[in-house]
Design a protein around this motif. Structure first.
Motif, PDB file in Angstrom:
ATOM      1  N   TYR A 749       0.833  -1.204   0.000  1.00 56.00           N
ATOM      2  CA  TYR A 749       0.000   0.000   0.000  1.00 56.00           C
ATOM      3  C   TYR A 749       0.872   1.260   0.000  1.00 56.00           C
ATOM      4  CZ  TYR A 749      -4.291  -2.620   0.771  1.00 56.00           C
ATOM      5  OH  TYR A 749      -5.372  -3.445   0.622  1.00 56.00           O
ATOM      6  N   LEU A 750       2.024   1.202   0.719  1.00 55.72           N
ATOM      7  CA  LEU A 750       2.942   2.335   0.694  1.00 55.72           C
ATOM      8  C   LEU A 750       3.483   2.562  -0.706  1.00 55.72           C
ATOM      9  CD1 LEU A 750       4.236   4.401   2.616  1.00 55.72           C
ATOM     10  CD2 LEU A 750       6.154   2.819   2.896  1.00 55.72           C
ATOM     11  N   LEU A 751       3.835   1.437  -1.348  1.00 58.08           N
ATOM     12  CA  LEU A 751       4.291   1.531  -2.738  1.00 58.08           C
ATOM     13  C   LEU A 751       3.189   2.087  -3.622  1.00 58.08           C
ATOM     14  CD1 LEU A 751       6.368   0.969  -4.967  1.00 58.08           C
ATOM     15  CD2 LEU A 751       5.476  -1.376  -5.083  1.00 58.08           C
ATOM     16  N   TYR A 752       1.946   1.584  -3.375  1.00 59.77           N
ATOM     17  CA  TYR A 752       0.819   2.098  -4.161  1.00 59.77           C
ATOM     18  C   TYR A 752       0.664   3.598  -3.960  1.00 59.77           C
ATOM     19  CZ  TYR A 752      -0.531  -2.848  -4.390  1.00 59.77           C
ATOM     20  OH  TYR A 752      -0.556  -4.186  -4.586  1.00 59.77           O
ATOM     21  N   PHE A 753       0.891   4.081  -2.736  1.00 58.46           N
ATOM     22  CA  PHE A 753       0.749   5.507  -2.443  1.00 58.46           C
ATOM     23  C   PHE A 753       1.734   6.335  -3.269  1.00 58.46           C
ATOM     24  CE2 PHE A 753       2.141   9.186   0.085  1.00 58.46           C
ATOM     25  CZ  PHE A 753       0.946   9.884   0.168  1.00 58.46           C
ATOM     26  N   PHE A 754       3.016   5.876  -3.237  1.00 54.92           N
ATOM     27  CA  PHE A 754       4.023   6.624  -3.998  1.00 54.92           C
ATOM     28  C   PHE A 754       3.761   6.517  -5.495  1.00 54.92           C
ATOM     29  CE2 PHE A 754       6.552   6.000  -0.040  1.00 54.92           C
ATOM     30  CZ  PHE A 754       6.735   7.344   0.258  1.00 54.92           C
ATOM     31  N   LEU A 755       3.305   5.343  -5.923  1.00 62.41           N
ATOM     32  CA  LEU A 755       2.978   5.209  -7.339  1.00 62.41           C
ATOM     33  C   LEU A 755       1.836   6.136  -7.729  1.00 62.41           C
ATOM     34  CD1 LEU A 755       3.209   1.321  -7.847  1.00 62.41           C
ATOM     35  CD2 LEU A 755       4.786   3.071  -8.692  1.00 62.41           C
ATOM     36  N   VAL A 756       0.876   6.268  -6.830  1.00 59.29           N
ATOM     37  CA  VAL A 756      -0.251   7.164  -7.119  1.00 59.29           C
ATOM     38  C   VAL A 756       0.217   8.609  -7.172  1.00 59.29           C
ATOM     39  CG1 VAL A 756      -2.408   8.088  -6.184  1.00 59.29           C
ATOM     40  CG2 VAL A 756      -2.019   5.629  -6.211  1.00 59.29           C
ATOM     41  N   ILE A 757       1.097   8.981  -6.203  1.00 59.10           N
ATOM     42  CA  ILE A 757       1.630  10.341  -6.201  1.00 59.10           C
ATOM     43  C   ILE A 757       2.397  10.603  -7.497  1.00 59.10           C
ATOM     44  CG2 ILE A 757       3.246  11.917  -5.076  1.00 59.10           C
ATOM     45  CD1 ILE A 757       0.660  11.516  -3.545  1.00 59.10           C
ATOM     46  N   GLY A 758       3.265   9.641  -7.857  1.00 59.35           N
ATOM     47  CA  GLY A 758       4.015   9.797  -9.101  1.00 59.35           C
ATOM     48  C   GLY A 758       3.106   9.851 -10.319  1.00 59.35           C
ATOM     49  N   ALA A 759       2.109   8.980 -10.286  1.00 61.90           N
ATOM     50  CA  ALA A 759       1.183   8.956 -11.422  1.00 61.90           C
ATOM     51  C   ALA A 759       0.420  10.266 -11.517  1.00 61.90           C
ATOM     52  CB  ALA A 759       0.220   7.782 -11.274  1.00 61.90           C
ATOM     53  N   VAL A 760       0.018  10.791 -10.328  1.00 60.97           N
ATOM     54  CA  VAL A 760      -0.684  12.080 -10.332  1.00 60.97           C
ATOM     55  C   VAL A 760       0.204  13.182 -10.891  1.00 60.97           C
ATOM     56  CG1 VAL A 760      -1.649  13.874  -8.821  1.00 60.97           C
ATOM     57  CG2 VAL A 760      -2.260  11.473  -8.466  1.00 60.97           C
ATOM     58  N   TYR A 761       1.491  13.174 -10.479  1.00 62.02           N
ATOM     59  CA  TYR A 761       2.429  14.180 -10.975  1.00 62.02           C
ATOM     60  C   TYR A 761       2.606  14.087 -12.478  1.00 62.02           C
ATOM     61  CZ  TYR A 761       6.813  16.699 -11.711  1.00 62.02           C
ATOM     62  OH  TYR A 761       7.764  17.555 -12.176  1.00 62.02           O
ATOM     63  N   ILE A 763       0.698  12.534 -14.651  1.00 62.52           N
ATOM     64  CA  ILE A 763      -0.565  12.803 -15.355  1.00 62.52           C
ATOM     65  C   ILE A 763      -0.877  14.283 -15.358  1.00 62.52           C
ATOM     66  CG2 ILE A 763      -3.057  12.428 -15.232  1.00 62.52           C
ATOM     67  CD1 ILE A 763      -2.462   9.621 -14.179  1.00 62.52           C
ATOM     68  N   SER A 764      -0.557  14.966 -14.215  1.00 62.63           N
ATOM     69  CA  SER A 764      -0.800  16.404 -14.152  1.00 62.63           C
ATOM     70  C   SER A 764       0.022  17.138 -15.199  1.00 62.63           C
ATOM     71  CB  SER A 764      -0.466  16.922 -12.751  1.00 62.63           C
ATOM     72  OG  SER A 764      -0.602  18.320 -12.684  1.00 62.63           O
ATOM     73  N   ASN A 765       1.337  16.778 -15.297  1.00 60.96           N
ATOM     74  CA  ASN A 765       2.186  17.408 -16.310  1.00 60.96           C
ATOM     75  C   ASN A 765       1.677  17.116 -17.714  1.00 60.96           C
ATOM     76  OD1 ASN A 765       3.866  18.586 -14.438  1.00 60.96           O
ATOM     77  ND2 ASN A 765       5.363  16.897 -14.440  1.00 60.96           N
ATOM     78  N   ARG A 766       1.277  15.861 -17.907  1.00 61.47           N
ATOM     79  CA  ARG A 766       0.798  15.502 -19.235  1.00 61.47           C
ATOM     80  C   ARG A 766      -0.506  16.221 -19.543  1.00 61.47           C
ATOM     81  NH1 ARG A 766       1.221   9.393 -21.014  1.00 61.47           N
ATOM     82  NH2 ARG A 766       0.763  10.529 -22.954  1.00 61.47           N
ATOM     83  N   ILE A 767      -1.325  16.392 -18.535  1.00 64.77           N
ATOM     84  CA  ILE A 767      -2.582  17.104 -18.758  1.00 64.77           C
ATOM     85  C   ILE A 767      -2.316  18.568 -19.122  1.00 64.77           C
ATOM     86  CG2 ILE A 767      -4.648  17.973 -17.593  1.00 64.77           C
ATOM     87  CD1 ILE A 767      -4.782  15.318 -16.105  1.00 64.77           C
ATOM     88  N   GLN A 768      -1.364  19.204 -18.361  1.00 67.37           N
ATOM     89  CA  GLN A 768      -1.047  20.594 -18.670  1.00 67.37           C
ATOM     90  C   GLN A 768      -0.466  20.735 -20.072  1.00 67.37           C
ATOM     91  OE1 GLN A 768       1.471  22.057 -15.552  1.00 67.37           O
ATOM     92  NE2 GLN A 768      -0.141  21.942 -13.977  1.00 67.37           N
ATOM     93  N   SER A 769       0.440  19.787 -20.388  1.00 71.70           N
ATOM     94  CA  SER A 769       1.003  19.807 -21.736  1.00 71.70           C
ATOM     95  C   SER A 769      -0.076  19.605 -22.789  1.00 71.70           C
ATOM     96  CB  SER A 769       2.085  18.727 -21.862  1.00 71.70           C
ATOM     97  OG  SER A 769       2.567  18.654 -23.199  1.00 71.70           O
ATOM     98  N   LYS A 770      -0.961  18.697 -22.480  1.00 73.44           N
ATOM     99  CA  LYS A 770      -2.036  18.432 -23.427  1.00 73.44           C
ATOM    100  C   LYS A 770      -2.972  19.625 -23.551  1.00 73.44           C
ATOM    101  CE  LYS A 770      -5.340  14.860 -24.669  1.00 73.44           C
ATOM    102  NZ  LYS A 770      -5.938  13.555 -24.307  1.00 73.44           N
ATOM    103  N   ILE A 771      -3.173  20.317 -22.412  1.00 75.81           N
ATOM    104  CA  ILE A 771      -4.014  21.525 -22.475  1.00 75.81           C
ATOM    105  C   ILE A 771      -3.394  22.562 -23.409  1.00 75.81           C
ATOM    106  CG2 ILE A 771      -4.826  23.500 -21.119  1.00 75.81           C
ATOM    107  CD1 ILE A 771      -5.249  21.562 -18.792  1.00 75.81           C
ATOM    108  N   ARG A 772      -2.040  22.760 -23.287  1.00 71.81           N
ATOM    109  CA  ARG A 772      -1.367  23.708 -24.170  1.00 71.81           C
ATOM    110  C   ARG A 772      -1.492  23.290 -25.630  1.00 71.81           C
ATOM    111  NH1 ARG A 772       2.443  23.590 -19.848  1.00 71.81           N
ATOM    112  NH2 ARG A 772       3.724  22.067 -20.997  1.00 71.81           N
ATOM    113  N   LYS A 773      -1.244  21.986 -25.842  1.00 70.33           N
ATOM    114  CA  LYS A 773      -1.371  21.501 -27.219  1.00 70.33           C
ATOM    115  C   LYS A 773      -2.810  21.653 -27.704  1.00 70.33           C
ATOM    116  CE  LYS A 773       2.370  18.103 -27.157  1.00 70.33           C
ATOM    117  NZ  LYS A 773       2.715  16.664 -27.279  1.00 70.33           N
ATOM    118  N   ASN A 774      -3.727  21.362 -26.806  1.00 70.71           N
ATOM    119  CA  ASN A 774      -5.128  21.461 -27.202  1.00 70.71           C
ATOM    120  C   ASN A 774      -5.495  22.909 -27.556  1.00 70.71           C
ATOM    121  OD1 ASN A 774      -5.517  18.766 -26.854  1.00 70.71           O
ATOM    122  ND2 ASN A 774      -6.429  18.945 -24.809  1.00 70.71           N
ATOM    123  N   LYS A 775      -4.934  23.866 -26.777  1.00 71.46           N
ATOM    124  CA  LYS A 775      -5.203  25.260 -27.108  1.00 71.46           C
ATOM    125  C   LYS A 775      -4.638  25.612 -28.479  1.00 71.46           C
ATOM    126  CE  LYS A 775      -5.607  27.159 -22.440  1.00 71.46           C
ATOM    127  NZ  LYS A 775      -5.043  28.123 -21.451  1.00 71.46           N
TER     128      LYS A 775
END
Length: 959
Positions: A749-761, A763-775
């Motif tokens: 579960y600790l590993l899952y937590f860090f994986l989720v944090i990393g995944a959120v990070y 995904i957040s960067n990819r979302i922002q990048s995608k938002i720029r590309k989308n614009k």
């Protein structure tokens, strides 16, 4: 009857005094349970027995150590595989055993598994060569003593010492906290201060093999020898014990024995089972193979912690429930199912399914079976004493019994029982298979009088109201209220009742209590009021049964006690001196299922002698024996296992450890045990796995439970047992935890937590990048859409212009067509005009110009020429053809495409027909005759493939 009672009281005081002062009864057989070697999976011979604190029983068996916990048998072998001849358990739970050239102890490991620890390895090799058989083990003054024929070993604090036999040992005995050894030459030796000291005068036993020594009053000792009998020693002299017990032993050979509560001595024999005698040598009990044992050779006997007896046989193991107020008379006493019993003329009579049997009441019941009353060969339903006459109600009729035989047959019909008729001295009513009969006691004894008319149904339960002339008869589901005529020949009145209370439906039982008739429904008791002609409740009696299960039979015995049956079980309300009642139900739970339904038989002679009929015999109950035999059972989780390991817990003193299981072992199995050996078939278990089970499971005889696919978490398995007396044990429990699978572990579960944090990070960067590309793409897309929209507008504008142009062209074409149609019409007018002019020309030709003057003739000719010129110069026909083809261009095109072989003239004809021109007009236009037009029409129809019924013009219009 007074004589009988006084005789019986005397008999009780004289002959049953031993029974009143102890537990061993001299009447009937105790409950016996035999265990064959196929059950305990060991050797045939069992040489010694002991019991641990948990209640488990251990047997020194030919194949090793046998353990029995009440549910399961376990066998443990010595390293050299030899037989075990002795076993002794100390206060710490160590199980010391001795075999051939080997001795040591079994002890529980951390999991509760018994592990063997050899002590013979502690002695030197020279001594080890001559250990011999370890026959006896004693625990004396903190030492464990192992005795063989050649040596005695003393074990304490993991140290071992030994003493060699002066000559050769026989056996050893621990009596009154003194340790004795028998030597073949020196006699009996007492062990004192680590030395063996001979006892004066004991060499008299040199030719005798002593197997057991028992303490007697006044510091005397009783010696049981193998073949010479029993002897008493007072420390100075030895004399034979001239008693019944000694006669039995000298005849059947002794293998020792044991003592029960320092009151009774158990003596084993080789040839005839065993006996129990009192301290005066009087035989109280004798059991052998004919009375239920599976073998007559008793190698050892042992009294357990409940004062019950265990026997190690030459072939098998036997448990005897001595600590019980119940003993039984079964097939070994020649009796089967018992319906009734009574004492009369110093005999106990028993009505059974095989006839009427008797046994002298003033003689011992140890060995003599019951004898059949001569002349009773059919089923005997009842035996009663009425007017000092013994009557038997049997399948073969109403019988009078005298001198233990049938002296008179009153009636040959089958009978259930008899009652004295109130208000009619010497008259008796009997219930037969088809109604009731009247009997009279006259000078010649009881005689049959007549059959009572008016009722011929059968039943086996009826009572008579003592103060009223009613005979009450219960026959499910009805209650009959019947009035006998004054001459007892018929029933004057019969009334049928379907219920006795509006509140409680049904009629459970009919009983005669305190000289009154009671009717019972759902444990509520009613009486009948003749004045009110209705039933009313006796609330005082009903209150006695408020907390008792619904009963189906109630019997008042001679002492005023109320015996009741319910659910095939029995209970009693004992009447106290002050008139109150004490409920006693638990002891009779052992009889559950063995009572005779609808024929409950309780014969109370006195508190120490109560006989109860059973389906397989008769039981004797002594209510004076205290209920010390009813103890709280113990419950154990005998084993706890999972696929990869087994944890035996029953051998552990306490189970405080919490077990941890991997998730792959989440399939667990529990077995239960309760060292309760009496009435094991009625032992019940209930369990609860917290938090998996919300409540306790129902009571069951099953001693095993499995759980599969348990989730990770902490669990507590709880178990409790209920014995045959309804007593529930304390709760025994074991705690265990199932680890989660690796993917549900904390680290996971600790590993899952860090994986989720990393995944959120990420995904957040990819979302922002995608938002720029989308614009960016959105801007491009908007530009593209704008251009597409602009292009579309231009295209639509162009199309609109084309459409406008087309509309203009269509309009012009329409105008042209209109003009053409107008021209066609004008041309037709011109044609008509020319035709008129031609007619005029022809008429002018017919005029004779010669008659005209020259000027007129000139004008006439000028006119004629002018008309001819007009006709010849007119090109309207050609214009007409041109205009017709322009107007009907599409029609002519379709017609030509559909019929390629059509000629131009036929095309013209088709056009004229389409224009709905007449034949005459067509003939003029085409410059043919009317017949020619019809011929042309015919040819056209043929080319178009039309039949006669089809309209040509309509067909052309459809093209």
């Amino acid at each position: 009857m007074k004589f009988i009672k006084s005789f019986f009281l005397t008999f009780v005081l004289i002959h049953l005094s031993n029974m009143l002062s102890g537990q061993v009864k001299n009447i009937g057989l105790p409950q016996i349970k035999n265990y064959k070697r196929t059950e305990y999976k060991g050797g045939t011979q069992n040489w010694n027995i002991d019991q641990d604190k948990n209640g488990n029983i251990y047997f020194a068996n030919n194949s090793g150590l046998i353990q029995f916990d009440g549910s399961t048998w376990h066998k443990y072998s010595l390293p050299n595989g030899t037989a075990i001849r002795s076993v002794k358990i100390d206060s710490d739970g160590k199980i010391f055993v001795g075999g051939n050239d080997e001795f040591g102890y079994f002890n529980s490991d951390q999991k509760g598994v018994l592990r063997y620890h050899s002590l013979s390895k502690l002695i030197d090799k020279s001594t080890n060569k001559n250990i011999n058989l370890i026959w006896r083990i004693h625990i004396y003054k903190g030492e464990v003593i192992f005795q063989s024929f050649t040596k005695v070993f003393f074990y304490k604090n993991n140290k071992l010492r030994h003493i060699n036999a002066p000559n050769k040992f026989q056996f050893s005995f621990l009596v009154n906290n003194k340790l004795y050894f028998q030597d073949k030459v020196l006699g009996i030796l007492e062990y004192k201060n680590q030395k063996l000291k001979p006892i004066e005068g004991s060499t008299v036993f040199n030719d005798k093999e002593i197997w057991s020594v028992f303490p007697l009053p006044n510091n005397k000792l009783l010696m049981a020898t193998l073949e010479k009998g029993l002897f008493v020693s007072d420390g100075k002299s030895v004399t034979p014990w001239n008693t019944e017990a000694n006669d039995f032993i000298k005849k059947n050979t002794s293998l020792g024995g044991c003592i029960i509560k320092n009151k009774f001595i158990v003596l084993n024999s080789v040839l005839n089972g065993f006996i129990v005698c009192d301290l005066n040598g009087k035989i109280i009990q004798h059991l052998n193979r004919q009375k239920g044992l599976q073998n007559n050779t008793i190698l050892t006997s042992f009294v357990d912690n409940k004062n019950n007896l265990w026997l190690g046989l030459d072939n098998g193991i036997t448990f005897i429930n001595e600590n019980s107020p119940f003993t039984f008379f079964d097939y070994s006493y020649n009796i089967g199912t018992v319906y009734s019993s009574v004492i009369f003329n110093q005999n106990l009579y028993v009505a059974t399914n095989q006839g009427l049997f008797y046994h002298p009441w003033n003689k011992s019941f140890k060995d003599e079976p019951f004898n059949k009353v001569e002349g009773t060969i059919a089923q005997a339903w009842n035996v009663q004493v009425i007017n000092n006459t013994l009557l038997c109600a049997s399948n073969s009729g109403a019988l009078v019994i005298n001198n233990n035989k049938v002296s008179k047959i009153l009636d040959t019909k089958g009978y259930f029982g008899f009652k004295a008729i109130p208000g009619h001295d010497n008259y008796i009513i009997g219930e037969s298979y088809n109604g009731f009969s009247i009997f009279k006691n006259g000078p010649n004894g009881i005689e049959y009088v007549n059959q009572v008319e008016g009722f011929d149904e059968t039943t086996n339960t009826f009572e008579i109201e003592l103060d009223e002339n009613y005979l009450w008869l219960k026959k499910d589901p009805y209650l009959y209220q019947m009035t006998l005529s004054s001459d007892l020949k018929r029933f004057d009145h019969i009334k049928k009742h379907t219920q006795i209370s509006d509140k409680y439906k049904g009629i459970e039982s009919l009983q005669y209590i305190n000289r009154k008739i009671y009717f019972q429904a759902k444990n509520h008791f009613y009486r009948y009021s003749q004045e009110q002609e209705s039933f009313f409740e006796d609330k005082k009696l009903s209150a006695l049964f408020e907390n008792i299960p619904v009963i189906n039979t109630l019997i008042e015995d001679s002492n005023g006690n109320l015996w009741y049956s319910y659910n095939e079980s029995l209970g009693v309300l004992l009447k106290n001196k002050n008139g109150s009642f004490t409920r006693n139900q638990a002891p009779f739970s052992n009889l559950t299922g063995n009572l005779v339904n609808n024929y409950i038989s309780v014969n109370t002679i006195d508190p120490s002698n109560i006989f109860i009929g059973l389906t397989d015999g008769l039981t004797h109950y002594d209510s004076k024996i205290p209920n010390s035999f009813i103890t709280k059972p113990k419950a154990f989780i005998e084993s706890f296992s999972f696929p990869k390991d087994t944890i035996l817990i029953g051998n552990l003193k306490t189970v405080s450890k919490e077990f941890r299981l991997p998730y792959s072992s989440n399939h667990v199995k529990f077995t239960f045990s309760s060292p309760t050996y009496e009435n094991q078939e009625n032992l019940l278990y209930s369990y609860k796995l917290e938090p998996f089970d919300e409540s306790w499971r129902n009571w069951s005889t099953v001693a095993i439970k499995e759980y599969t696919n348990l989730r990770e978490g902490s669990y507590i398995m709880k178990i409790r047992a209920k014995n045959s007396y309804g007593i529930i044990s304390d709760i025994s429990e074991v705690k265990f935890t199932i680890s989660p699978p690796w993917y549900r572990h904390f680290l996971a579960y600790l590993l899952y937590f860090f994986l989720v944090i990393g995944a959120v990070y990420i995904i957040s960067n990819r979302i922002q990048s995608k938002i720029r590309k989308n614009k960016y793409y959105e801007t491009i897309e908007q530009r593209r859409l704008y251009l597409e929209k602009e292009s579309k507008i231009r295209y639509e504008q162009h199309e609109l212009e084309k459409e406008i142009e087309k509309l203009k062209n269509d309009k012009l074409q329409i105008k042209i067509l209109a003009k053409d149609k107008e021209l066609v019409n004008n041309s037709l007018q011109v044609v008509k005009k020319n035709k008129v002019l031609n007619g005029i020309i022809h008429k002018l030709k017919d005029i004779d110009t010669n008659i005209l003057d020259d000027s007129t003739k000139f004008e006439f000719n000028k006119l004629h020429k002018s008309i001819v010129k007009e006709v010849n110069t007119d090109k309207s026909w050609k214009d007409l053809e041109k205009h017709i083809k322009n107007v009907h261009f599409d029609f002519l095109k379709r017609l030509k495409e559909k019929y390629p072989t059509i000629s131009p003239r036929e095309l013209d004809l088709s056009t004229y027909l389409l224009m709905n021109m007449s034949t005459k007009e067509i003939a003029e236009i085409m410059n043919i005759s009317g017949g020619g037009v019809e011929l042309a029409r015919y040819r056209l129809r043929k080319k178009l493939g039309l039949n006669k019924k089809e309209n040509l013009i309509g067909f052309l219009m459809s093209i």
